[in-house]
Write an enzyme that holds these catalytic residues in place. Structure first.
Site, PDB file in Angstrom:
ATOM      1  N   LYS A  10       0.973  -0.917  -0.168  1.00 53.48           N
ATOM      2  CA  LYS A  10      -0.339  -0.317   0.139  1.00 53.48           C
ATOM      3  C   LYS A  10       0.664   1.470   0.330  1.00 53.48           C
ATOM      4  CE  LYS A  10      -3.749  -2.727   0.363  1.00 53.48           C
ATOM      5  NZ  LYS A  10      -4.881  -2.525   0.445  1.00 53.48           N
ATOM      6  N   ARG A  11       2.240   0.737   0.495  1.00 54.49           N
ATOM      7  CA  ARG A  11       3.032   2.410   0.735  1.00 54.49           C
ATOM      8  C   ARG A  11       3.240   2.601  -0.377  1.00 54.49           C
ATOM      9  NH1 ARG A  11       7.926   2.147   1.083  1.00 54.49           N
ATOM     10  NH2 ARG A  11       8.093   0.005   1.423  1.00 54.49           N
TER      11      ARG A  11
END
Ligand code: GLU
Length: 478
Positions: A242-243
């Protein structure tokens, strides 16, 4: 005809919100099944009660459906098969291929510590292996009697042969002391019972596969073909998360991505067919093969995904793009059902934006002016565009529009009207169009001017031109 020689499965664990990259595994399994006329099955690996959540499962199923990866048969829930797993564990115990291990967690912790301190790999020391413990109420876990000689081999069509000496493989726990089966054991029993012929998974599962091969062999099951896909990395070369802004498939949908574009992009992320970048689903099904999968990790590139989406938007027939846009705009609440009623109008939106956008959201951005009846003209631009000599031409256009109210004029009619006015007032198209554009859209970027006029219709055009004329009178000039 469905072939039983290709039964593949996608086996997600609903323990977190899956991001778009997670669906590459699903896709490769899906394409392999469809390419070979086989079955694509779904198994929800929900044995981790604490972490498995219904909402994640829903996200997985919705994403598969939206992407058009329809599965065969009913999904299998691993948590409902625990009795079957235990039954197979008992069979191994009875056959002497597994044993009851009574070692306490304290003993195992101490053993691990001791091995680590001595710089060795932590492994069970086989203390209960030959003890022949019976089930007399003393707590035990079930361990596999892993062969101590020879080696375990996987013929992976992507990675090539992988071989490991059995001496390095632990006596794997199959069932915990609380009676719950261990993941690797449940997977093997399930894959066997589902008659899975090909297991395609990320290479982070390679160690699991090695243990599973041991379990298959002990259970006397035929081995499926195992293929491991290289990892997907973010642009900083760390494992995609997700980063890196990798959101779920359904979030991409909300941002105006097309399922065929996501499918195309994921397919190319680790597989190729020459230099070809754009594929329809049908082409992917026709062309996919494990042999053409890459051995090395792929880097997820959101910009390329965006580009592919733009290309798929261009490939859609106008009417289909119109339908997709309406569906998108209604779901997002940016347009009302009433505003989408007029199919011809929707098609007009699609045809004048399709060459210039990369997402459905951008279509809305480009035509939002149609729905905004009031706006503040940007100061600098309006001072520049709404010059008195240009506004006389704008006034002519307003009269022309009023003279034709209620009529639908063609591009050509408008073009002729523009020409006549420009000649009469001796002004250049660039200046004229700039003023008309700003008057009609409140901005100096918009779709081509005659498309803008067509989308607004005579009435709104006249109204907005007059508003601009009035506004221009209020601009103070030195
Ligand atoms: N449930 C596993 C996961 O989500 C996949 C297992 C498998 O492919 O065997 O990572």
């Amino acid at each position: 005809m469905a072939s039983d020689s290709f039964r593949v499965r996608f086996a997600p664990s609903p323990t977190g919100n899956p991001h778009v990259g997670n669906f590459r595994t699903a896709l490769y399994n899906y394409l392999l099944a469809r390419h070979n006329g086989g079955q694509f099955l779904l198994r929800i690996e929900d044995t981790d009660k604490e972490r498995s959540k219904k909402e994640y499962e829903t996200a997985i199923l919705d994403s598969l459906r939206w992407m058009g990866m329809e599965w065969d048969e009913e999904p299998v829930y691993q948590s409902q098969r625990i009795e079957r797993h235990k039954e197979e564990a008992l069979r191994l115990l009875d056959a002497g291929l597994a044993y009851r291990c009574r070692c306490t967690p304290e003993r195992l912790d101490a053993l691990r510590q001791e091995q680590q301190d001595a710089g060795k790999t932590a492994m069970y020391d086989g203390c209960c292996r030959d003890a022949g413990h019976a089930d007399d109420g003393t707590p035990y876990c079930v361990r596999l009697k892993t062969p101590q000689d020879g080696c375990t081999k996987i013929n992976d069509p992507i990675r090539g042969d992988v071989e490991i000496s059995n001496r390095e493989i632990d006596d794997i726990i199959l069932v915990r002391s609380d009676g719950t089966p261990i993941y690797n054991f449940a997977v093997v029993v399930d894959d066997h019972d589902m008659k899975i012929t090909h297991v395609i998974r990320g290479d982070d599962h390679l160690n699991n596969t090695i243990k599973q091969v041991q379990i298959y062999q002990s259970l006397g099951y035929d081995l499926p073909i195992f293929a491991h896909l290289p990892q997907i990395l973010g642009q900083d070369k760390a494992r995609l998360s997700k980063r890196h802004g990798a959101t779920g498939v359904m979030e991409y949908r909300e941002q105006g991505y097309l399922p065929e574009a996501i499918m195309n992009y994921l397919a190319r992320l680790g597989w190729g067919h020459g230099d070809q970048e754009l594929f329809s689903k049908q082409e992917l099904v026709e062309l996919f093969s494990l042999d053409a999968c890459n051995k090395s990790a792929a880097v997820f590139d959101p910009q390329k995904l965006e580009w592919i989406n733009g290309e798929h938007i261009k490939l859609l027939p106008v009417e289909e793009l119109g339908r997709r846009f309406v569906e998108f705009a209604l779901a997002k609440g940016i347009l009302t059902r009433d505003q989408c009623q007029d199919v011809e109008f929707v098609n007009q939106i699609a045809s004048c934006t399709r060459e210039r956008v990369r997402t459905l959201d951008e279509i809305y951005e480009k035509i939002a002016f149609v729905y905004q009846d009031e706006y503040v003209y940007p100061e600098k631009e309006s001072r520049k565009a709404f010059k008195p000599e240009v506004m006389t031409a704008v006034a002519d256009l307003s009269s022309f529009t009023a003279d034709h109210s209620g009529e639908t004029l063609s591009h050509e009619d408008w073009e002729n009207a523009f020409k006549e006015i420009m000649e009469k007032r001796d002004i250049k198209m660039r200046l004229f169009a700039q003023a008309v554009r700003l008057a009609l859209t409140g901005s100096n970027v918009s779709p081509p001017i005659f498309d803008v006029i067509g989308l607004l219709g005579n009435e709104k055009v006249a109204q907005r031109l007059n508003d601009a004329i009035e506004f221009a009178k209020t601009i103070e000039r030195d």
